[in-house]
Write a protein that holds these residues in place. Structure first.
Motif, PDB file in Angstrom:
ATOM      1  N   ASP A  17      -6.657   3.397 -10.602  1.00 50.54           N
ATOM      2  CA  ASP A  17      -7.463   2.562  -9.330  1.00 50.54           C
ATOM      3  C   ASP A  17      -7.118   1.371 -10.457  1.00 50.54           C
ATOM      4  N   PRO A  18      -6.517   1.217  -9.077  1.00 47.70           N
ATOM      5  CA  PRO A  18      -6.933   1.745  -7.777  1.00 47.70           C
ATOM      6  C   PRO A  18      -7.046   2.973  -7.247  1.00 47.70           C
ATOM      7  N   LEU A  19      -7.730   3.411  -6.393  1.00 51.29           N
ATOM      8  CA  LEU A  19      -7.636   4.934  -6.046  1.00 51.29           C
ATOM      9  C   LEU A  19      -6.216   4.842  -4.892  1.00 51.29           C
ATOM     10  N   CYS A  33      -2.091   2.659  -1.481  1.00 48.68           N
ATOM     11  CA  CYS A  33      -3.665   2.844  -2.162  1.00 48.68           C
ATOM     12  C   CYS A  33      -4.906   3.475  -0.849  1.00 48.68           C
ATOM     13  N   GLU A  35      -8.501   2.528  -1.099  1.00 45.85           N
ATOM     14  CA  GLU A  35      -9.043   1.926  -1.769  1.00 45.85           C
ATOM     15  C   GLU A  35     -10.344   1.849  -0.377  1.00 45.85           C
ATOM     16  N   TYR A  36      -9.642   1.354   0.838  1.00 45.96           N
ATOM     17  CA  TYR A  36     -10.105   1.419   2.332  1.00 45.96           C
ATOM     18  C   TYR A  36     -10.643   2.682   2.303  1.00 45.96           C
ATOM     19  N   PRO A  38     -11.747   5.185   0.828  1.00 45.76           N
ATOM     20  CA  PRO A  38     -12.075   6.740  -0.239  1.00 45.76           C
ATOM     21  C   PRO A  38     -12.397   8.148  -0.301  1.00 45.76           C
TER      22      PRO A  38
END
Length: 96
Positions: A17-19, A33, A35-36, A38
């Motif tokens: 977290d974050p992915l 990262c 997150e954008y 997923p």
């Protein structure tokens, strides 16, 4: 200069977290990262800028971009010595 560089998703840490995921930029692997994106999957190509995967990219476009960046010396500028070292290791010509 800071590039948005295409790379292949090698692994994804769904517990992070974050992915995050491990991205292969033609031999140099770095965490990014996710997150954008997923729903990105291992094996897909993404464009990474300052540590964030921003969009998917088809394999043909990713490979063409990586080849052009390499020819222009932009990958060495972006990744420094790590890029050169990974290329030597992959070709088996690393000095001992």
């Amino acid at each position: 200069m800071c590039l948005a560089v295409p790379g292949k998703v090698v692994s994804i840490d769904h517990r992070a977290d974050p992915l995050t995921g491990l991205i292969d930029f033609g031999g140099v692997r770095k965490q990014a990262c996710l997150e954008y994106l997923p729903d990105v999957r291992v094996g897909e190509y993404v464009i990474v800028h300052v540590g964030f995967a921003l969009q998917r990219l088809d394999e043909e476009s990713a490979r063409a971009s990586l080849e052009l960046f390499g020819q222009l010396g932009l990958l060495e500028e972006e990744f420094g010595d790590a890029w050169e070292q990974a290329a030597r290791q992959e070709s088996g010509s690393e000095a001992r």
